[in-house]
Motif scaffolding. Structure first.
Motif, PDB file in Angstrom:
ATOM      1  N   SER A   8       0.901  -0.911  -0.349  1.00  0.00           N
ATOM      2  CA  SER A   8      -0.084   0.319  -0.370  1.00  0.00           C
ATOM      3  C   SER A   8       1.024   1.507   0.399  1.00  0.00           C
ATOM      4  CB  SER A   8      -1.270   0.269   0.817  1.00  0.00           C
ATOM      5  OG  SER A   8      -0.620  -0.339   2.457  1.00  0.00           O
ATOM      6  N   SER A  20      -5.270  -4.687   8.413  1.00  0.00           N
ATOM      7  CA  SER A  20      -4.109  -3.645   7.711  1.00  0.00           C
ATOM      8  C   SER A  20      -3.847  -3.131   9.544  1.00  0.00           C
ATOM      9  CB  SER A  20      -4.986  -2.293   7.474  1.00  0.00           C
ATOM     10  OG  SER A  20      -5.765  -2.479   6.301  1.00  0.00           O
ATOM     11  N   THR A  54      -8.309  -3.114  11.765  1.00  0.00           N
ATOM     12  CA  THR A  54      -6.893  -2.965  11.806  1.00  0.00           C
ATOM     13  C   THR A  54      -6.537  -3.438  13.542  1.00  0.00           C
ATOM     14  OG1 THR A  54      -7.739  -0.392  11.108  1.00  0.00           O
ATOM     15  CG2 THR A  54      -5.884  -0.689  12.526  1.00  0.00           C
TER      16      THR A  54
END
Length: 292
Positions: free
Chosen positions: A141, A204, A223
């Motif tokens: 990313s 993530s 997350t």
């Protein structure tokens, strides 16, 4: 109209079962896919080692086979001593038990980490692998360029519809973190592909907190950025949070069995932060084009 119908069906299929910590149990079904998830861990400091030790302990009860790494794997240098102190030593027990680690790159990582053998990236900063009925996609990313987007589209399309599709990368598309928050530009680039080709779950890091986001457009988002670093009180109060925690370091345990994903998030002290069962979204098939 057809797109609205697809979203409605996906929403109705997103049944999240959350149970009390003392009631949750992994089914440990034969042939299930079991893994752990950690992010923002590579500090080489005591909390990272304590999380790693807790992972070792929990593996006696929940024998996971591999770990996905959500970026910021090695902070502050990438010499052989850094890899030893910030990865090989804390996770020695898992490595000695043949647990494999699959890394994605964070903004604090040296791109050359893709050549480090224990990260199993095989020289590529984005890649895919399959375990049982789950196809994983590790993305970079930091640099979501046209080449990676074309690769992602092809891989998602070629992977069909029978397997779970799980993507993991560093910058969260949806986050209530006070420091970084949602990566809006990245979301505009890859979320349409996730929706079109049926990505089910996204992991993530980046924000040094734990957060489970309410399903967005038929996709589950987590997350997990507090496996080494932590920002106490680092979560803002927003409408997207299903469950958030920013009081201690954490890691996740996950089992995929058939069409259900079971998860448990634990602190380094062993407290259950979050747990539940996620049903795989049922998406309406694409309608064939109509002749006009």
């Amino acid at each position: 109209m057809r797109r609205a119908r697809i979203f409605i069906l996906a929403f109705l299929a997103l049944i999240v079962f959350c149970v009390r910590a003392d009631e949750f149990k992994f089914p440990l079904k034969m042939g299930s896919v079991r893994f752990a998830a950690i992010g923002d861990m590579g500090t080489g400091e005591a909390p990272q080692y304590e999380v790693a030790e807790r992972m070792n302990t929990e593996r006696q009860k929940f024998p996971f086979d591999f770990v996905i790494m959500l970026g910021d794997n090695i902070y502050g240098g990438s010499s052989p001593k850094d890899f030893e102190r910030k990865f090989e030593r804390p996770y020695k027990g898992l490595l000695d038990s043949s647990v494999k680690f699959y890394a994605s790159l964070g903004n604090h990582d040296n791109p050359n980490e893709r050549f480090y053998k224990f990260f199993n990236m095989n020289g590529s900063n984005y890649y895919t692998f399959k375990k049982g009925n789950v196809r994983f996609f590790a993305l970079d990313s930091n640099y979501m360029d046209a080449k990676q987007l074309a690769w992602l589209q092809k891989e998602l399309q070629d992977s069909g519809t029978s397997d779970w599709k799980i993507c993991f990368f560093h910058h969260p598309l949806y986050s209530s973190g006070k420091t970084h928050g949602s990566s809006i530009e990245l979301r505009s680039l890859i979320e349409p592909l996730f929706i079109k080709y049926g990505v089910d779950v996204v992991f993530s890091g980046h924000d040094h907190v734990y957060e489970r986001v309410k399903p967005e457009k038929g996709i589950y988002y987590f997350t997990e950025g507090s496996s080494g670093q932590l920002r106490p009180d680092g979560l803002a109060q927003t409408s997207i949070t299903e469950r958030g925690f920013a009081s201690d370091r954490t890691f996740m345990l996950v089992e995929v069995a058939g069409d259900v994903l079971y998860f448990e998030t634990l602190s380094r002290g062993g407290a259950v932060v979050d747990s539940g069962e996620l049903r795989r979204p049922v998406r309406a098939p694409e309608s064939p084009p109509q002749n006009k």
